[in-house]
Motif scaffolding. Structure first.
Motif, PDB file in Angstrom:
ATOM      1  N   ASP A   1     -24.531  -6.707  -8.613  1.00  0.00           N
ATOM      2  CA  ASP A   1     -24.505  -6.031  -7.313  1.00  0.00           C
ATOM      3  C   ASP A   1     -24.307  -4.531  -7.502  1.00  0.00           C
ATOM      4  O   ASP A   1     -23.201  -4.066  -7.755  1.00  0.00           O
ATOM      5  N   LEU A   2     -25.380  -3.771  -7.357  1.00  0.00           N
ATOM      6  CA  LEU A   2     -25.321  -2.324  -7.558  1.00  0.00           C
ATOM      7  C   LEU A   2     -24.434  -1.624  -6.539  1.00  0.00           C
ATOM      8  O   LEU A   2     -23.935  -0.526  -6.790  1.00  0.00           O
ATOM      9  N   THR A   3     -24.199  -2.241  -5.393  1.00  0.00           N
ATOM     10  CA  THR A   3     -23.389  -1.604  -4.352  1.00  0.00           C
ATOM     11  C   THR A   3     -21.900  -1.683  -4.641  1.00  0.00           C
ATOM     12  O   THR A   3     -21.106  -1.066  -3.925  1.00  0.00           O
TER      13      THR A   3
ATOM     14  N   GLY B   1     -15.967   1.031  -4.575  1.00  0.00           N
ATOM     15  CA  GLY B   1     -14.822   1.341  -5.425  1.00  0.00           C
ATOM     16  C   GLY B   1     -14.703   0.467  -6.655  1.00  0.00           C
ATOM     17  O   GLY B   1     -13.765   0.594  -7.431  1.00  0.00           O
ATOM     18  N   GLY B   2     -15.663  -0.428  -6.860  1.00  0.00           N
ATOM     19  CA  GLY B   2     -15.623  -1.323  -8.015  1.00  0.00           C
ATOM     20  C   GLY B   2     -16.386  -0.752  -9.199  1.00  0.00           C
ATOM     21  O   GLY B   2     -16.752   0.421  -9.230  1.00  0.00           O
ATOM     22  N   HIS B   3     -16.635  -1.604 -10.166  1.00  0.00           N
ATOM     23  CA  HIS B   3     -17.297  -1.203 -11.402  1.00  0.00           C
ATOM     24  C   HIS B   3     -18.542  -2.056 -11.632  1.00  0.00           C
ATOM     25  O   HIS B   3     -18.507  -3.269 -11.452  1.00  0.00           O
ATOM     26  N   LEU B   4     -19.596  -1.411 -12.051  1.00  0.00           N
ATOM     27  CA  LEU B   4     -20.817  -2.105 -12.433  1.00  0.00           C
ATOM     28  C   LEU B   4     -20.855  -2.156 -13.946  1.00  0.00           C
ATOM     29  O   LEU B   4     -20.647  -1.146 -14.613  1.00  0.00           O
ATOM     30  N   VAL B   5     -21.084  -3.340 -14.499  1.00  0.00           N
ATOM     31  CA  VAL B   5     -21.102  -3.523 -15.939  1.00  0.00           C
ATOM     32  C   VAL B   5     -22.468  -4.040 -16.337  1.00  0.00           C
ATOM     33  O   VAL B   5     -22.958  -5.020 -15.771  1.00  0.00           O
TER      34      VAL B   5
END
Length: 81
Positions: free
Chosen positions: A12-14, A19-23
């Motif tokens: 999920d790119l959003t 405020g989260g993290h994309l891995v």
């Protein structure tokens, strides 16, 4: 979740906008084993919505299409009999 910084997604790119993290993850055995170890130790928690045996993959896909977004993952269990 109270602390959005604890949210991580590989799809999920959003998540970054919230405020989260994309891995970015590559599917290799060592890294997947490490993720399993983290989940089993309780360091990483994974919410599972439902689990299907691999033979019911088509049913899992249909359920996902009917429900749209789910809270938690839909898991295909390759060891289920």
């Amino acid at each position: 979740m109270k602390d959005p910084a604890r949210v991580v997604s590989v799809a999920d790119l959003t998540v970054v906008d919230q405020g989260g993290h994309l891995v970015w993850a590559r599917a290799n055995a060592d890294e997947l084993t490490e993720l399993v170890d983290l989940a089993e130790s309780g360091t990483l928690s994974v919410t599972v919505n439902r689990s299907y045996p691999l033979e019911q993959a088509a049913d899992a896909w249909r359920a996902l299409q009917e429900e749209g977004r789910t809270r938690g993952r839909i898991v295909l269990d390759i060891d289920a009999t």
